[in-house]
Design a protein around this motif. Structure first.
Motif, PDB file in Angstrom:
ATOM      1  N   PHE A   1       0.816  -1.201   0.000  1.00  0.00           N
ATOM      2  CA  PHE A   1       0.000   0.000   0.000  1.00  0.00           C
ATOM      3  C   PHE A   1       0.857   1.261   0.000  1.00  0.00           C
ATOM      4  O   PHE A   1       1.843   1.365   0.720  1.00  0.00           O
ATOM      5  CB  PHE A   1      -0.894  -0.006   1.240  1.00  0.00           C
ATOM      6  N   SER A   2       0.465   2.213  -0.822  1.00  0.00           N
ATOM      7  CA  SER A   2       1.107   3.525  -0.862  1.00  0.00           C
ATOM      8  C   SER A   2       0.066   4.589  -0.540  1.00  0.00           C
ATOM      9  O   SER A   2      -1.044   4.553  -1.086  1.00  0.00           O
ATOM     10  CB  SER A   2       1.705   3.793  -2.241  1.00  0.00           C
ATOM     11  N   PRO A   3       0.391   5.558   0.323  1.00  0.00           N
ATOM     12  CA  PRO A   3      -0.565   6.619   0.639  1.00  0.00           C
ATOM     13  C   PRO A   3      -0.637   7.719  -0.421  1.00  0.00           C
ATOM     14  O   PRO A   3      -1.302   8.725  -0.216  1.00  0.00           O
ATOM     15  CB  PRO A   3      -0.023   7.168   1.964  1.00  0.00           C
TER      16      PRO A   3
ATOM     17  N   PRO B   1      -7.836  -0.082   0.468  1.00  0.00           N
ATOM     18  CA  PRO B   1      -7.033   1.112   0.153  1.00  0.00           C
ATOM     19  C   PRO B   1      -7.588   1.896  -1.027  1.00  0.00           C
ATOM     20  O   PRO B   1      -7.507   3.131  -1.049  1.00  0.00           O
ATOM     21  CB  PRO B   1      -5.654   0.531  -0.160  1.00  0.00           C
TER      22      PRO B   1
ATOM     23  N   TRP C   1     -10.382   3.986   0.199  1.00  0.00           N
ATOM     24  CA  TRP C   1      -9.814   5.136   0.916  1.00  0.00           C
ATOM     25  C   TRP C   1      -9.352   6.212  -0.060  1.00  0.00           C
ATOM     26  O   TRP C   1      -9.657   7.400   0.120  1.00  0.00           O
ATOM     27  CB  TRP C   1      -8.655   4.659   1.793  1.00  0.00           C
TER      28      TRP C   1
ATOM     29  N   HIS D   1      -1.710  -2.707  14.541  1.00  0.00           N
ATOM     30  CA  HIS D   1      -1.907  -1.517  13.717  1.00  0.00           C
ATOM     31  C   HIS D   1      -0.566  -0.869  13.395  1.00  0.00           C
ATOM     32  O   HIS D   1       0.461  -1.151  14.012  1.00  0.00           O
ATOM     33  CB  HIS D   1      -2.802  -0.517  14.448  1.00  0.00           C
ATOM     34  N   ASN D   2      -0.628  -0.006  12.411  1.00  0.00           N
ATOM     35  CA  ASN D   2       0.530   0.773  11.996  1.00  0.00           C
ATOM     36  C   ASN D   2       0.205   2.245  12.254  1.00  0.00           C
ATOM     37  O   ASN D   2      -0.509   2.872  11.457  1.00  0.00           O
ATOM     38  CB  ASN D   2       0.832   0.539  10.520  1.00  0.00           C
TER      39      ASN D   2
ATOM     40  N   ASP E   1       1.782   4.837  11.818  1.00  0.00           N
ATOM     41  CA  ASP E   1       2.377   5.784  10.882  1.00  0.00           C
ATOM     42  C   ASP E   1       1.643   5.838   9.544  1.00  0.00           C
ATOM     43  O   ASP E   1       2.001   6.633   8.674  1.00  0.00           O
ATOM     44  CB  ASP E   1       3.842   5.429  10.631  1.00  0.00           C
ATOM     45  N   SER E   2       0.625   5.002   9.370  1.00  0.00           N
ATOM     46  CA  SER E   2      -0.066   4.946   8.088  1.00  0.00           C
ATOM     47  C   SER E   2      -1.362   5.757   8.133  1.00  0.00           C
ATOM     48  O   SER E   2      -2.128   5.637   9.085  1.00  0.00           O
ATOM     49  CB  SER E   2      -0.388   3.492   7.715  1.00  0.00           C
ATOM     50  N   PRO E   3      -1.639   6.553   7.107  1.00  0.00           N
ATOM     51  CA  PRO E   3      -2.898   7.305   7.079  1.00  0.00           C
ATOM     52  C   PRO E   3      -4.109   6.407   6.874  1.00  0.00           C
ATOM     53  O   PRO E   3      -5.232   6.797   7.177  1.00  0.00           O
ATOM     54  CB  PRO E   3      -2.707   8.260   5.908  1.00  0.00           C
TER      55      PRO E   3
ATOM     56  N   ASP F   1      -4.942   2.247   7.627  1.00  0.00           N
ATOM     57  CA  ASP F   1      -4.384   0.998   8.142  1.00  0.00           C
ATOM     58  C   ASP F   1      -5.230  -0.185   7.684  1.00  0.00           C
ATOM     59  O   ASP F   1      -6.309  -0.452   8.212  1.00  0.00           O
ATOM     60  CB  ASP F   1      -4.301   1.032   9.661  1.00  0.00           C
TER      61      ASP F   1
ATOM     62  N   HIS G   1       6.957  -4.616  10.898  1.00  0.00           N
ATOM     63  CA  HIS G   1       7.017  -4.069   9.550  1.00  0.00           C
ATOM     64  C   HIS G   1       6.948  -5.223   8.558  1.00  0.00           C
ATOM     65  O   HIS G   1       7.736  -6.167   8.643  1.00  0.00           O
ATOM     66  CB  HIS G   1       8.308  -3.281   9.327  1.00  0.00           C
TER      67      HIS G   1
END
Length: 339
Positions: A46-48, A67, A70, A115-116, A118-120, A122, A155
């Motif tokens: 996944f890339s934000p 994703p 989103w 959960h992560n 740092d991810s917008p 998850d 990670h």
């Protein structure tokens, strides 16, 4: 003049028909001598990314649906041209010694949500919450009846032995440490852990498809709107090759599992133990059940504020590509017989 590049990616964590088509050389064969564009194939997570400029406006992605939902909710211009529904085993586990052996016994208990932070968006949170909701619903409970304990995940790039196995071991560690009472994780196929664990519920047992769906079950082929508007013909040719790959998988299911296991860096028996009827499950379709599942998931993501902006689902779906690609594939089959 620089030739435009079509960026074609697939998820590295779930089986996709794109992985089959790529491994069999179908996509490379289709576009090897393409005079107008270059294709770039990658297996990436996944890339934000939300902004696509002129250099990367042409893209396709075959991955879990969440994703993409989103991104569309935040205004990314794209269309769903196919969906695939791959059922599998997604159990909620407890330690056998805990005595927690059915969903009703989880009332008031702590359930792990890896959960992560740092991810917008998850993806894992979206998956785990849906699995717990389905399990609890089977005994008349809801997520309000349990305590959600958010734990930092590993990670994915550092996972040894594959993503599924690493998540399982992370879950067992949390249970053994007493941090939580239940986790959502697939059991490795060797069976060595079964005496230690209770399978409280497995979402594959849910009779309703909407209850079974979550990000790892329903995946889509999503295409940028500029690519559809400017080179729709190329998209139809890609999908025709994906149809060819899924039909091959139906005739060679064992070979298909081996290819997908290699692509996911998993043992074939691990893939076979988690997923059911892989050739059928990677096949693209846009039938009413699949679209209803996508609609239900959009509602779920909104309800849990995993996405904040609603959008019209039907206008996000382009059904014509799959129709035209199927016709193209059938014509090619007919021509091959004649020749």
């Amino acid at each position: 003049m620089t030739r435009p590049v079509i960026h074609y990616t697939r998820c590295p964590s779930v089986p996709t028909v794109t992985a089959l088509a790529h491994a069999r050389g179908l996509l490379e064969d289709e576009f090897r001598d393409e005079p107008d564009v270059d294709f770039e194939y990658k297996s990436v997570g996944f890339s934000p990314k939300l902004k696509y400029d002129g250099a990367d406006r042409f893209w396709l992605r075959n991955a879990g649906h969440a994703p993409a939902v989103w991104k569309r909710s935040l205004g990314v211009e794209c269309k769903v041209v196919g969906l695939a529904f791959l059922d599998g085993r997604y159990p909620v586990l407890t330690l056998h010694r805990s005595g927690l052996d059915r969903p009703a016994s989880l009332k008031g208990r702590r359930v792990a949500v890896f959960h992560n932070p740092d991810s917008p968006f998850d993806l894992m949170v979206a998956q785990q919450l849906k699995i717990y909701q389905t399990a609890l619903k089977s005994d008349g409970l809801s997520l309000d009846d349990v305590e959600l304990v958010y734990l930092p995940r590993f990670h994915p790039g550092a996972a040894k032995g594959g993503f599924l196995l690493s998540l399982f071991h992370k879950g067992i560690e949390a249970l053994e440490a007493g941090d939580v009472d239940a986790v959502a994780a697939s059991i490795p196929p060797d069976g060595g852990f079964y005496p230690q664990l209770n399978v409280v519920y497995d979402t594959r047992l849910a009779s309703d498809r909407v209850d079974r769906v979550h990000p790892s079950v329903l995946r889509g082929l999503v295409v940028s709107t500029p690519l559809l508007e400017e080179r729709r013909d190329l998209v139809a040719r890609v999908v025709a090759r994906l149809i060819e790959a899924s039909e091959w998988a139906a005739t060679a299911p064992i070979d298909a599992v081996r290819i997908l296991a290699s692509d996911l860096k998993q043992a074939p028996e691990t893939i076979a133990s988690v997923y059911e009827n892989i050739p059928q499950g990677v096949r693209l379709d846009l039938n009413e059940d699949y679209v209803a599942s996508l609609a239900a998931q959009k509602t779920f993501l909104l309800r849990h504020r995993l996405i904040e902006h609603d959008f019209d689902l039907e206008s996000w779906i382009d059904r014509s590509i799959l129709v035209d690609a199927t016709a193209l594939h059938r014509q090619r089959q007919t021509d091959a017989v004649k020749s």
